[in-house]
Motif scaffolding. Structure first.
Motif, PDB file in Angstrom:
ATOM      1  N   ARG A  40       0.868  -1.181   0.000  1.00  0.00           N
ATOM      2  CA  ARG A  40       0.000   0.000   0.000  1.00  0.00           C
ATOM      3  C   ARG A  40       0.892   1.214   0.000  1.00  0.00           C
ATOM      4  N   CYS A  41       0.441   2.299  -0.609  1.00  0.00           N
ATOM      5  CA  CYS A  41       1.231   3.539  -0.474  1.00  0.00           C
ATOM      6  C   CYS A  41       1.188   4.015   0.952  1.00  0.00           C
ATOM      7  N   THR A  42       0.169   3.581   1.694  1.00  0.00           N
ATOM      8  CA  THR A  42       0.039   4.010   3.083  1.00  0.00           C
ATOM      9  C   THR A  42       0.672   3.008   4.068  1.00  0.00           C
TER      10      THR A  42
ATOM     11  N   ALA B  94      -7.519   4.825   5.496  1.00  0.00           N
ATOM     12  CA  ALA B  94      -8.191   6.107   5.283  1.00  0.00           C
ATOM     13  C   ALA B  94      -9.645   5.887   4.865  1.00  0.00           C
TER      14      ALA B  94
HETATM   15  C1  UN1 Z   1      -3.034   3.048  -1.421  1.00  0.00           C
HETATM   16  O1  UN1 Z   1      -2.288   2.511  -0.629  1.00  0.00           O
HETATM   17  O2  UN1 Z   1      -2.698   3.188  -2.592  1.00  0.00           O
HETATM   18  O3  UN1 Z   1      -5.714   4.223   3.581  1.00  0.00           O
HETATM   19  C2  UN1 Z   1      -4.390   3.534  -1.056  1.00  0.00           C
HETATM   20  C3  UN1 Z   1      -5.637   3.127   3.043  1.00  0.00           C
HETATM   21  C4  UN1 Z   1      -6.612   2.803   1.939  1.00  0.00           C
HETATM   22  C5  UN1 Z   1      -6.188   3.396   0.642  1.00  0.00           C
HETATM   23  C6  UN1 Z   1      -4.762   3.119   0.323  1.00  0.00           C
HETATM   24  N1  UN1 Z   1      -7.908   3.280   2.298  1.00  0.00           N
HETATM   25  O4  UN1 Z   1      -4.804   2.326   3.334  1.00  0.00           O
END
Ligand code: UN1
Length: 490
Positions: A281-283, A442
């Motif tokens: 995940r980017c997060t 998120a």
């Molecule tokens: C992503 O990692 O590209 O907050 C999006 C989160 C998810 C969205 C991640 N609702 O980890």
């Protein structure tokens, strides 16, 4: 196994290239479907369709656009289990998260459908008598959306939902690892009654399909989620025609654990943040910054729990961590693990799993390094189940380490000190900050995005979702029946 086409003007059609590629399950390498290798010419056909559909879609009242989005959400809700299994099968995240990906898409469609009854502008008094001032939002036109494989339904829907409610028509390119998930969404929109040409879907490579979408002057705006190099390339190409671009790029997200933290809670947060979605995940939590007073306890408890994580077939609800997306992703992650071994202390994992079902996919052990701040593994986005743990002596040092990074997507702090929590909200240089919760998760009705190299300043979702897909028009209505001059003295 189904052979898909491109979806242009409401029809599934072959590419002019006559060539196809396969989408495979990372679970076991099974071929799931084939898709056309699109060409710039295919993109131009999709743009023709999107341009032709635009005037009618633009004039469709936004609440009526919203009804179609709600119908799509309803269909997704009815098929949530099957769609979740599709996400898991094509992308590899565990089934609970596959269904979560679908739920995030449903949530966003329901949220943004209501925006059809808002799309708010402003009204404000004029400096002159008998004059009315307001702003209205207008669609941009044909927009290009390019999405990654890690959230193969949620991220496409953030873009499609916001673009459609705003009145734009779309040329969409999915990641080549997960076209089947997006094809399922396209079919759902068709079923929900979206008119032909409003959403067009062109599969194929970034260098051919992607570049044409970005550079074609008839595409009026670009929305991209993916890696930093591709983001910079897109931004640079689009700059030549002053085309607006929204970028959601990487992260190197820290979780800070202070000496007064609830360690049980912090531990659950790390496991979910670092190893959920196999770290893709980017997060994802890729840096754990721990106060020295609780460092040893935190680390030993983390190691025990991490070693007990079950890795395997993500369709099995008892599995904690599935495969990574493909062999390229595997090679990149293993490359970073090798780099880490040379610059830091490997304390957990570090290997690709082999034997039995593991040989049919790319299964990498959840991996933990103890490291000084500043090593490559603690600075660069790995996009895999690899966590860097860094010891600090104070809140100030924790924040300095957290911020000394090129990315700025998400951050988190675990503390029971309310003053420190609020200071962290001020101090952490990220677009999203969590207090006593992990860096992931998120919610769609709030803005999503980051600072620094995580993007170019915009935010998706939430109240900002429509900003990237609307033009603001300022309107002055003079009903005085005489020429009135702003700024000019009589
Ligand atoms: C992503 O990692 O590209 O907050 C999006 C989160 C998810 C969205 C991640 N609702 O980890």
């Amino acid at each position: 196994m189904k052979a898909y086409g491109l979806y242009i003007n409401g029809e599934w059609v072959p590419s002019e290239s006559g060539q196809t590629f396969e989408t495979r399950s990372p679970i076991n390498g099974e071929v799931l479907a084939t898709f056309p290798k699109g060409t710039p010419g295919d993109v131009r056909r999709a743009i023709d369709a999107a341009e032709a559909a635009f005037p009618t879609w633009k004039r469709t009242p936004p609440p009526a656009r919203g009804e179609i989005l709600l119908r799509a959400a309803h269909i997704m809700r009815e098929r949530k289990q099957a769609l979740g299994e599709l996400v898991t099968t094509e992308m590899g995240k565990v089934i609970a998260e596959g269904k979560g990906d679908v739920q995030e898409a449903i949530d966003f469609l329901e949220y943004i459908a209501g925006e059809g009854r808002r799309l708010l502008g402003e009204t404000t008094p004029s400096e002159l008598p008998n004059k009315f001032c307001m702003t209205v939002r207008q669609p941009i036109g044909v927009v290009g959306c390019i999405t990654p494989w890690n959230f193969p339904m949620a991220i496409p829907i953030w873009k499609i939902g916001a673009a459609l409610i705003s009145g734009n028509t779309i040329v969409f390119k999915p990641a080549s690892l997960t076209p089947l998930c997006v094809a399922a969404l396209v079919e759902i929109f068709e079923e929900a009654g979206l008119p032909p040409g409003v959403l067009n879907f062109v599969t194929g490579g970034g260098g051919s399909v992607g570049v044409e979408i970005v550079e074609n002057p008839r595409v009026k705006a670009i929305s991209f989620t993916g890696g930093v190099p591709a983001g910079i390339d897109i931004y640079t190409r689009a700059a030549r025609s002053l085309k607006p671009v929204e970028l959601e790029l990487g992260g190197k997200n820290p979780q800070i654990v202070m000496d007064d933290a609830n360690l049980d809670l912090a531990l659950e947060g790390i496991l979910f943040g670092a190893f959920g979605t196999a770290g893709q995940r980017c997060t994802a939590t890729s840096r754990l910054i721990v106060h020295e007073a609780v460092y040893d306890e935190m680390l030993s408890r983390l190691l025990a729990r991490t070693k007990a994580l079950k890795i395997g077939n993500p369709l099995d609800p008892n599995i904690d961590v599935g495969p990574v997306a493909d062999t390229a992703q595997e090679q990149s992650i293993l490359g970073y693990i090798e780099i880490g071994k040379g610059e830091a202390r490997l304390v957990c994992g570090g290997d690709k799993l082999t034997g039995g079902e593991y040989d049919r996919g790319s299964y990498i052990q959840p991996t933990i390094f103890e490291t000084a701040h500043g090593t490559r593994i603690s600075r660069e986005e790995i996009f895999g189940p690899v966590l860097s743990v860094i010891k600090v002596g104070s809140y100030e040092e924790a924040v300095a380490v957290a911020n000394d990074i090129e990315y700025g997507l998400s951050s988190s702090i675990y503390t029971r000190d309310v003053n420190l929590a609020f200071r962290a909200i001020d101090d952490l240089e990220t677009g999203i900050t969590y207090i006593n919760a992990p860096t992931i998760g998120a919610e769609v009705h709030l803005p999503f995005g980051g600072t620094k190299h995580t993007g170019n300043g915009g935010r998706e979702a939430g109240t900002s979702a429509i900003d990237e897909f609307t033009e603001i028009k300022t309107v002055f209505v003079d009903y005085s029946n005489r020429l009135q001059k702003a700024q000019i003295e009589d």
